[in-house]
Design a protein around this motif. Structure first.
Motif, PDB file in Angstrom:
ATOM      1  N   ASN A 132     -29.048   1.207  -4.376  1.00 57.40           N
ATOM      2  CA  ASN A 132     -27.744   1.546  -4.477  1.00 57.40           C
ATOM      3  C   ASN A 132     -27.541   2.237  -6.043  1.00 57.40           C
ATOM      4  O   ASN A 132     -27.753   1.262  -6.830  1.00 57.40           O
ATOM      5  CB  ASN A 132     -26.584   0.279  -4.231  1.00 57.40           C
ATOM      6  CG  ASN A 132     -26.930   0.141  -2.519  1.00 57.40           C
ATOM      7  OD1 ASN A 132     -26.035   0.931  -1.758  1.00 57.40           O
ATOM      8  ND2 ASN A 132     -27.645  -0.844  -2.311  1.00 57.40           N
ATOM      9  N   VAL A 133     -26.626   3.073  -5.939  1.00 58.92           N
ATOM     10  CA  VAL A 133     -26.493   3.515  -7.516  1.00 58.92           C
ATOM     11  C   VAL A 133     -24.590   3.966  -7.325  1.00 58.92           C
ATOM     12  O   VAL A 133     -24.186   4.548  -5.996  1.00 58.92           O
ATOM     13  CB  VAL A 133     -26.992   4.621  -8.019  1.00 58.92           C
ATOM     14  CG1 VAL A 133     -28.542   4.414  -8.273  1.00 58.92           C
ATOM     15  CG2 VAL A 133     -26.945   6.039  -6.941  1.00 58.92           C
ATOM     16  N   PRO A 134     -23.892   3.616  -8.239  1.00 58.91           N
ATOM     17  CA  PRO A 134     -22.705   4.105  -8.222  1.00 58.91           C
ATOM     18  C   PRO A 134     -22.481   5.488  -8.327  1.00 58.91           C
ATOM     19  O   PRO A 134     -22.996   6.177  -9.270  1.00 58.91           O
ATOM     20  CB  PRO A 134     -21.953   3.378  -9.492  1.00 58.91           C
ATOM     21  CG  PRO A 134     -23.141   3.094 -10.315  1.00 58.91           C
ATOM     22  CD  PRO A 134     -24.222   3.120  -9.591  1.00 58.91           C
ATOM     23  N   VAL A 135     -21.131   5.955  -7.735  1.00 55.38           N
ATOM     24  CA  VAL A 135     -20.971   7.253  -7.844  1.00 55.38           C
ATOM     25  C   VAL A 135     -19.388   7.469  -8.783  1.00 55.38           C
ATOM     26  O   VAL A 135     -18.723   6.930  -7.941  1.00 55.38           O
ATOM     27  CB  VAL A 135     -20.661   8.225  -6.491  1.00 55.38           C
ATOM     28  CG1 VAL A 135     -20.177   9.656  -6.624  1.00 55.38           C
ATOM     29  CG2 VAL A 135     -22.125   8.126  -5.785  1.00 55.38           C
ATOM     30  N   THR A 136     -19.316   7.829  -9.770  1.00 57.62           N
ATOM     31  CA  THR A 136     -18.123   7.537 -10.433  1.00 57.62           C
ATOM     32  C   THR A 136     -17.602   9.250 -10.761  1.00 57.62           C
ATOM     33  O   THR A 136     -18.084  10.166 -10.918  1.00 57.62           O
ATOM     34  CB  THR A 136     -18.417   7.162 -11.916  1.00 57.62           C
ATOM     35  OG1 THR A 136     -19.372   7.952 -12.795  1.00 57.62           O
ATOM     36  CG2 THR A 136     -18.897   5.739 -12.021  1.00 57.62           C
ATOM     37  N   VAL A 137     -16.071   8.899 -10.626  1.00 53.92           N
ATOM     38  CA  VAL A 137     -15.463  10.362 -10.744  1.00 53.92           C
ATOM     39  C   VAL A 137     -14.241   9.996 -11.722  1.00 53.92           C
ATOM     40  O   VAL A 137     -13.562   9.087 -11.532  1.00 53.92           O
ATOM     41  CB  VAL A 137     -14.841  10.892  -9.279  1.00 53.92           C
ATOM     42  CG1 VAL A 137     -13.813  12.033  -9.448  1.00 53.92           C
ATOM     43  CG2 VAL A 137     -15.879  11.103  -8.299  1.00 53.92           C
ATOM     44  N   THR A 160     -20.241  -3.565 -10.327  1.00 57.25           N
ATOM     45  CA  THR A 160     -20.621  -3.762 -11.821  1.00 57.25           C
ATOM     46  C   THR A 160     -21.062  -2.265 -12.439  1.00 57.25           C
ATOM     47  O   THR A 160     -21.252  -2.191 -13.563  1.00 57.25           O
ATOM     48  CB  THR A 160     -22.144  -4.465 -11.688  1.00 57.25           C
ATOM     49  OG1 THR A 160     -23.112  -3.709 -10.899  1.00 57.25           O
ATOM     50  CG2 THR A 160     -21.917  -5.900 -11.054  1.00 57.25           C
ATOM     51  N   ARG A 161     -20.968  -1.264 -11.644  1.00 58.75           N
ATOM     52  CA  ARG A 161     -21.280   0.079 -12.091  1.00 58.75           C
ATOM     53  C   ARG A 161     -22.777   0.249 -12.477  1.00 58.75           C
ATOM     54  O   ARG A 161     -22.995   1.020 -13.347  1.00 58.75           O
ATOM     55  CB  ARG A 161     -20.228   0.371 -13.048  1.00 58.75           C
ATOM     56  CG  ARG A 161     -18.767   0.664 -12.741  1.00 58.75           C
ATOM     57  CD  ARG A 161     -18.020   1.387 -13.883  1.00 58.75           C
ATOM     58  NE  ARG A 161     -18.042   2.447 -14.143  1.00 58.75           N
ATOM     59  CZ  ARG A 161     -17.400   3.039 -14.945  1.00 58.75           C
ATOM     60  NH1 ARG A 161     -16.578   2.651 -15.505  1.00 58.75           N
ATOM     61  NH2 ARG A 161     -17.895   4.600 -15.310  1.00 58.75           N
ATOM     62  N   LEU A 162     -23.672  -0.608 -11.830  1.00 58.62           N
ATOM     63  CA  LEU A 162     -25.019  -0.668 -12.236  1.00 58.62           C
ATOM     64  C   LEU A 162     -25.862  -0.377 -11.036  1.00 58.62           C
ATOM     65  O   LEU A 162     -25.377  -0.586 -10.045  1.00 58.62           O
ATOM     66  CB  LEU A 162     -25.522  -1.756 -12.801  1.00 58.62           C
ATOM     67  CG  LEU A 162     -24.713  -2.307 -14.242  1.00 58.62           C
ATOM     68  CD1 LEU A 162     -25.049  -3.681 -14.515  1.00 58.62           C
ATOM     69  CD2 LEU A 162     -25.278  -1.184 -15.204  1.00 58.62           C
ATOM     70  N   PRO A 163     -26.825   0.229 -11.101  1.00 62.68           N
ATOM     71  CA  PRO A 163     -27.649   0.329 -10.084  1.00 62.68           C
ATOM     72  C   PRO A 163     -28.347  -0.897  -9.588  1.00 62.68           C
ATOM     73  O   PRO A 163     -28.381  -1.692 -10.342  1.00 62.68           O
ATOM     74  CB  PRO A 163     -29.117   1.339 -10.576  1.00 62.68           C
ATOM     75  CG  PRO A 163     -28.445   1.777 -11.857  1.00 62.68           C
ATOM     76  CD  PRO A 163     -27.706   0.885 -12.342  1.00 62.68           C
ATOM     77  N   ASN A 164     -28.498  -0.909  -8.188  1.00 64.25           N
ATOM     78  CA  ASN A 164     -29.046  -2.290  -7.842  1.00 64.25           C
ATOM     79  C   ASN A 164     -30.198  -2.118  -6.768  1.00 64.25           C
ATOM     80  O   ASN A 164     -29.819  -1.188  -5.662  1.00 64.25           O
ATOM     81  CB  ASN A 164     -27.573  -2.923  -6.914  1.00 64.25           C
ATOM     82  CG  ASN A 164     -27.786  -4.132  -6.074  1.00 64.25           C
ATOM     83  OD1 ASN A 164     -28.504  -5.110  -6.781  1.00 64.25           O
ATOM     84  ND2 ASN A 164     -27.030  -4.703  -5.083  1.00 64.25           N
ATOM     85  N   VAL A 165     -31.046  -2.858  -6.789  1.00 62.69           N
ATOM     86  CA  VAL A 165     -32.146  -2.922  -6.108  1.00 62.69           C
ATOM     87  C   VAL A 165     -32.381  -4.255  -5.265  1.00 62.69           C
ATOM     88  O   VAL A 165     -32.018  -5.172  -5.831  1.00 62.69           O
ATOM     89  CB  VAL A 165     -33.395  -2.604  -6.958  1.00 62.69           C
ATOM     90  CG1 VAL A 165     -34.880  -2.537  -5.938  1.00 62.69           C
ATOM     91  CG2 VAL A 165     -33.414  -1.062  -7.721  1.00 62.69           C
ATOM     92  N   VAL A 166     -32.580  -4.155  -4.083  1.00 66.84           N
ATOM     93  CA  VAL A 166     -32.857  -5.296  -3.326  1.00 66.84           C
ATOM     94  C   VAL A 166     -34.109  -4.943  -2.573  1.00 66.84           C
ATOM     95  O   VAL A 166     -34.338  -4.270  -1.403  1.00 66.84           O
ATOM     96  CB  VAL A 166     -31.653  -5.774  -2.406  1.00 66.84           C
ATOM     97  CG1 VAL A 166     -32.275  -7.110  -1.486  1.00 66.84           C
ATOM     98  CG2 VAL A 166     -30.473  -5.755  -2.988  1.00 66.84           C
TER      99      VAL A 166
END
Length: 389
Positions: free
Chosen positions: A131-136, A100-106
């Motif tokens: 979790n957060v995505p790391v984009t390049v 989703t390219r979005l932060p995810n909190v569980v």
């Protein structure tokens, strides 16, 4: 003002000040660190320092394997870093951040029905994750994750801090990966080809971003639903869109052909599916065959449908087994794709189920036919189709 009201505000101010200092330090240190391995480990150390947590990790997305490999981390047992991997499907917390390219909190992973509690996290006693995505260069390279052994509420400030860490890491990786790729290149001879590849890659990234946007919208919609059947239907759609995303990841701008190796696609798809059920292995035995994206995707969706159905219905709770995906090039000029399981076998059609109708329609898109194969145990289906690009 009473002290018990000012203390939380003072704590928040101190935390924000610490976050700012750590981000500044991390940004400065990324300009001094050259090696990618040291860079991602530095991100883990600084994330642990900022959030005040014992376990952090960076996971790199491997399209060829369909998983997320732990490439750096803090607090993990020997043998985890460089070897352990997690799924990229939406039931995997880092997988959802990737898709989703979005932060995810569980915050309560063991008891959250939306997510799978992996052995890696269970064995380390992890109960809350962020979790957060790391984009390049416009694509998601991987995921930065912090993990808590105590139930923890990750506030908006925590999410923003870790997201900023992920952005800085992505920018630093962009420079390092670009430098590695440039080694040995002959610029004058390759300039025109590089321009074409760049445009092709940009189109591919935009298509992937569109799929990730669709996934994020569907995930948000599913969370609003209360009816179990409606949630199941949206979940099935999510799985199918994710299977198309796996095919996009197999398109290589460097090849210049726009073709997908079906073996690579199916291996990655099986790697993704294998994480969905403990005790049921999803194995692939596939031959190489190049074909267009428009033909590979229906075949991948058919495999996704057959494997998902087997995972849901062929193995009752507590039963272990295997699902095998096989592809062979058959003379004259045909391909044969089979999905077999050693489960309890195919019973009568379930209410509301479309059975194999969707698989038949997908096979028709590539000029193929579907057959149910007799076997001593379990269920098997094969799709036979002409091998044309």
């Amino acid at each position: 003002m009473p002290a018990d009201l000012t203390a939380p505000a003072e704590d928040q101010l101190a935390r924000l000040r610490r976050y700012g200092e750590i981000l500044s330090d991390f940004g400065r240190m990324t300009s001094e660190v050259i090696e990618v391995d040291r860079l991602v480990q530095l991100a883990c150390l600084q994330a642990a320092r900022g959030i005040g947590i014992r376990h952090t990790k960076v996971l790199r997305y491997r399209p060829e394997a369909g998983d997320l490999l732990v490439v750096a981390g803090v607090g993990w047992a020997p043998g985890v870093i460089g070897h352990a991997s997690l799924g990229t499907d939406l039931a995997s917390p880092p997988g959802q951040a990737l898709q989703t390219r979005l932060p995810n909190v569980v915050e309560d992973l063991p008891n959250d029905p939306e997510y799978r509690y992996s052995d890696l996290l269970r064995n380390h006693g992890i109960v809350s994750v962020l979790n957060v995505p790391v984009t390049v260069d416009g694509y998601v390279w991987g995921v930065l994750e912090v993990d808590s052994q105590e139930p923890r509420h990750f506030a908006a400030d925590d999410v923003r801090f870790l997201s900023a860490m992920g952005h800085i890491l992505g920018l630093a990786l962009r420079g390092r990966i670009g430098e590695q790729a440039a080694v040995g290149a002959v610029a004058d001879a390759a300039r025109a080809l590089a321009q074409e590849r760049m445009l092709r890659g940009e189109l591919q990234h935009r298509s992937k971003n569109d799929l990730q946007l669709i996934l994020s919208l569907l995930v948000m919609q599913r969370r609003r639903l209360t009816d179990p059947e409606a949630r199941r239907i949206v979940g099935d759609v999510l799985d199918r869109v994710a299977a198309i995303g796996v095919a996009h990841d197999q398109l290589s701008p460097e090849s210049g052909t726009g073709l997908i190796d079906l073996a690579d696609y199916l291996q990655a798809l099986c790697g993704n599916l294998s994480r969905r059920r403990q005790g049921v292995a999803v194995e692939a035995s596939v031959e190489s065959a190049a074909m267009s994206h428009s033909r590979a995707v229906p075949l991948g969706l058919a495999v996704n449908e057959l494997v998902t159905n087997a995972l849901k219905h062929a193995f009752p709770q507590g039963r272990e087994g295997a699902i095998r995906v096989e592809f062979q090039v058959m003379p004259p000029g045909e391909g044969r794709l089979c999905v077999r399981d050693d489960g309890i076998g195919m019973g009568p059609p379930r209410p509301g189920s479309s059975g194999t109708e969707l698989v038949r329609r997908l096979a028709q898109q590539v000029g193929g036919r579907v057959e149910q194969m007799p076997q001593a145990q379990g269920t098997g289906f094969c799709v036979t189709f002409p091998l044309v690009i």
